[in-house]
Design a protein around this motif. Structure first.
Motif, PDB file in Angstrom:
ATOM      1  N   CYS A 196      -3.489 -30.502  83.996  1.00  0.00           N
ATOM      2  CA  CYS A 196      -4.823 -31.131  84.046  1.00  0.00           C
ATOM      3  C   CYS A 196      -5.422 -31.213  82.650  1.00  0.00           C
ATOM      4  O   CYS A 196      -5.031 -30.485  81.736  1.00  0.00           O
ATOM      5  CB  CYS A 196      -5.757 -30.335  84.962  1.00  0.00           C
ATOM      6  SG  CYS A 196      -6.244 -28.743  84.289  1.00  0.00           S
ATOM      7  N   PHE A 229     -13.287 -30.287  94.611  1.00  0.00           N
ATOM      8  CA  PHE A 229     -12.697 -31.548  94.151  1.00  0.00           C
ATOM      9  C   PHE A 229     -13.736 -32.674  94.217  1.00  0.00           C
ATOM     10  O   PHE A 229     -14.606 -32.661  95.094  1.00  0.00           O
ATOM     11  CB  PHE A 229     -11.529 -31.979  95.047  1.00  0.00           C
ATOM     12  CG  PHE A 229     -10.393 -31.000  95.054  1.00  0.00           C
ATOM     13  CD1 PHE A 229      -9.469 -30.972  94.026  1.00  0.00           C
ATOM     14  CD2 PHE A 229     -10.267 -30.092  96.087  1.00  0.00           C
ATOM     15  CE1 PHE A 229      -8.425 -30.069  94.026  1.00  0.00           C
ATOM     16  CE2 PHE A 229      -9.226 -29.179  96.105  1.00  0.00           C
ATOM     17  CZ  PHE A 229      -8.304 -29.166  95.069  1.00  0.00           C
ATOM     18  N   ASP A 262     -13.118 -36.676  94.656  1.00  0.00           N
ATOM     19  CA  ASP A 262     -11.987 -37.558  94.945  1.00  0.00           C
ATOM     20  C   ASP A 262     -12.309 -38.982  94.519  1.00  0.00           C
ATOM     21  O   ASP A 262     -13.091 -39.680  95.173  1.00  0.00           O
ATOM     22  CB  ASP A 262     -11.675 -37.502  96.450  1.00  0.00           C
ATOM     23  CG  ASP A 262     -10.406 -38.267  96.794  1.00  0.00           C
ATOM     24  OD1 ASP A 262      -9.771 -38.834  95.889  1.00  0.00           O
ATOM     25  OD2 ASP A 262     -10.042 -38.277  97.996  1.00  0.00           O
ATOM     26  N   THR A 271     -14.246 -27.404  89.368  1.00  0.00           N
ATOM     27  CA  THR A 271     -14.176 -28.668  90.113  1.00  0.00           C
ATOM     28  C   THR A 271     -13.174 -29.597  89.437  1.00  0.00           C
ATOM     29  O   THR A 271     -13.283 -29.877  88.244  1.00  0.00           O
ATOM     30  CB  THR A 271     -15.574 -29.320  90.171  1.00  0.00           C
ATOM     31  OG1 THR A 271     -16.452 -28.443  90.879  1.00  0.00           O
ATOM     32  CG2 THR A 271     -15.523 -30.675  90.871  1.00  0.00           C
ATOM     33  N   TYR A 272     -12.197 -30.031  90.241  1.00  0.00           N
ATOM     34  CA  TYR A 272     -11.113 -30.896  89.759  1.00  0.00           C
ATOM     35  C   TYR A 272     -11.439 -32.325  90.155  1.00  0.00           C
ATOM     36  O   TYR A 272     -11.627 -32.613  91.336  1.00  0.00           O
ATOM     37  CB  TYR A 272      -9.831 -30.411  90.426  1.00  0.00           C
ATOM     38  CG  TYR A 272      -8.554 -31.224  90.242  1.00  0.00           C
ATOM     39  CD1 TYR A 272      -7.469 -30.662  89.568  1.00  0.00           C
ATOM     40  CD2 TYR A 272      -8.379 -32.483  90.806  1.00  0.00           C
ATOM     41  CE1 TYR A 272      -6.259 -31.355  89.449  1.00  0.00           C
ATOM     42  CE2 TYR A 272      -7.179 -33.177  90.681  1.00  0.00           C
ATOM     43  CZ  TYR A 272      -6.135 -32.616  90.002  1.00  0.00           C
ATOM     44  OH  TYR A 272      -4.934 -33.294  89.890  1.00  0.00           O
ATOM     45  N   ALA A 312     -10.123 -35.817  90.804  1.00  0.00           N
ATOM     46  CA  ALA A 312      -8.840 -36.496  91.040  1.00  0.00           C
ATOM     47  C   ALA A 312      -9.027 -37.986  90.787  1.00  0.00           C
ATOM     48  O   ALA A 312      -9.799 -38.655  91.485  1.00  0.00           O
ATOM     49  CB  ALA A 312      -8.375 -36.266  92.475  1.00  0.00           C
ATOM     50  N   ASN A 369      -4.273 -33.935  93.023  1.00  0.00           N
ATOM     51  CA  ASN A 369      -4.667 -32.950  94.051  1.00  0.00           C
ATOM     52  C   ASN A 369      -5.360 -33.576  95.255  1.00  0.00           C
ATOM     53  O   ASN A 369      -5.575 -32.921  96.273  1.00  0.00           O
ATOM     54  CB  ASN A 369      -5.560 -31.857  93.442  1.00  0.00           C
ATOM     55  CG  ASN A 369      -4.770 -30.792  92.726  1.00  0.00           C
ATOM     56  OD1 ASN A 369      -5.264 -29.688  92.507  1.00  0.00           O
ATOM     57  ND2 ASN A 369      -3.542 -31.088  92.337  1.00  0.00           N
ATOM     58  N   MET A 370      -5.736 -34.833  95.127  1.00  0.00           N
ATOM     59  CA  MET A 370      -6.230 -35.592  96.271  1.00  0.00           C
ATOM     60  C   MET A 370      -5.286 -36.766  96.501  1.00  0.00           C
ATOM     61  O   MET A 370      -4.875 -37.391  95.518  1.00  0.00           O
ATOM     62  CB  MET A 370      -7.659 -36.092  96.039  1.00  0.00           C
ATOM     63  CG  MET A 370      -8.688 -35.014  96.223  1.00  0.00           C
ATOM     64  SD  MET A 370      -8.799 -34.587  97.956  1.00  0.00           S
ATOM     65  CE  MET A 370      -9.803 -33.111  97.896  1.00  0.00           C
ATOM     66  N   SER A 429      -5.155 -24.342  94.561  1.00  0.00           N
ATOM     67  CA  SER A 429      -4.737 -25.203  93.459  1.00  0.00           C
ATOM     68  C   SER A 429      -4.824 -24.453  92.134  1.00  0.00           C
ATOM     69  O   SER A 429      -5.900 -23.960  91.765  1.00  0.00           O
ATOM     70  CB  SER A 429      -5.618 -26.457  93.418  1.00  0.00           C
ATOM     71  OG  SER A 429      -5.427 -27.140  92.197  1.00  0.00           O
TER      72      SER A 429
END
Ligand SMILES: CSC[C@H]1O[C@H](OP(=O)(O)O)[C@H](O)[C@@H]1O
Ligand SMILES: Nc1ncnc2[nH]cnc12
Length: 291
Positions: free
Chosen positions: A89, A107, A109, A157-158, A160, A188-189, A204
């Motif tokens: 990432c 996440f 998305d 918080t990722y 995507a 990841n999404m 994750s």
């Protein structure tokens, strides 16, 4: 209690893991098409393991084209109970530096060109995605990372994104400053949402390779910057995975956070209106509630 089976989805740079006993690459057929690759099965410290390279060995599938539904179905079909997603990432935070690991818990998305659900016409279901990761698995990943000497951040918080191109500078700044994202990746999404639909615990582990394109001192991300940290991160990722079986144990109780009961009240379609063809495809993912 049921047998634990740890399913690891390896991201960019992590295409297999060493040290499994009775290691065997197996093909798992799914009603959602082919998974990204065969799955490496075996045991580690007496715990069943299944490893799936997300992009396939040799990095064949782009983030958009990863067969996310087939991957999650195949892991579920094999008996996996706990999914650990390992990913490269970019970072939006100075303190989350290249080489650091982030145990993601939320996440955003922004993907738009992927199949995002196992359900649809003929069997509609709405699961909660409010807490998309499993705290119990996150705890184990955090401990494993610390024990391996990795600089690990708990929670993040990722974002995507669709990709495959990296973000523009304007997007990078917006995700960081206005949207509050901590890290960014492309995979990841819908993986996490599909794991929830399949009633799998999901954690994750995001391995930072770069500062994306917002950082005045680092310029814009490119693949050479990523490759420079990818190998070291992957070695550390493998170290983390090696420590998980001892931490999780070979038996597991019902998930205290309810990940394994996500479908309990989720299916809306009246039994007499359900499509038998779709129900047949849902045998692994939703067999517990569909009978
Ligand atoms: C190798 S740079 C971009 C590529 O790497 C990440 O893949 P993964 O999440 O599977 O580790 C990122 O999401 C992009 O797909
Ligand atoms: N900056 C970045 N953006 C999207 N995916 C990534 N994977 C690794 N670094 C990334």
């Amino acid at each position: 209690m049921t047998d634990t089976m740890i399913g690891v989805i390896g991201g960019s740079g992590l295409y297999e893991i060493d040290g499994l006993q009775a290691a065997e690459w197996v093909t798992v057929e799914t009603p959602w098409g082919d998974a990204s690759d065969q799955i490496l099965t075996g045991t580690l410290d007496g715990v069943k393991m299944a490893f799936l390279p997300r992009h396939g060995r040799g990095h064949v599938h782009s983030p958009t084209e990863v067969p996310y539904r087939a991957n999650i179905d195949a892991l579920k079909r094999l008996g996996v109970t706990d999914v650990i997603s390992v990913s490269a990432c970019g970072s939006f935070r100075e303190e989350m530096a290249p080489g650091d690991f982030v145990i993601v818990d939320q996440f955003i998305d922004r993907t738009f060109a992927r199949e995002k659900s196992f359900f649809g016409t003929g069997c509609v279901a709405h699961v909660s995605a409010a807490h998309p990761t499993c705290q119990r698995l996150g705890d184990a990943c955090q401990t494993a990372a610390k024990d391996a000497g990795i600089n690990v951040h708990r929670g993040g918080t990722y974002l995507a994104m669709e990709g495959p191109q990296f973000s523009t500078v304007a997007e990078s700044k917006m995700y960081r400053e206005s949207w509050g994202a901590d890290v960014i990746g492309m995979t990841n999404m819908p993986e996490a949402k599909l794991a929830r639909e399949a009633e799998l615990c999901y954690a994750s582990v995001a391995m930072v390779t770069d500062y994306d394109s917002w950082h005045p001192g680092h310029g814009a991300v490119d693949i050479s910057a990523i490759l420079a940290t990818l190998q070291g991160n992957s070695n550390n990722g493998a170290e983390l995975i090696r420590r998980l079986p001892k931490l999780l144990g070979d038996q597991r109780a019902t998930c205290p956070h309810g990940c394994d009961r996500a479908l309990e009240y989720a299916i809306m379609t009246a039994p007499e209106k359900r499509d038998p063809a779709l129900l047949a495809k849902l045998d692994a993912v939703a067999g517990r509630v569909l009978g």
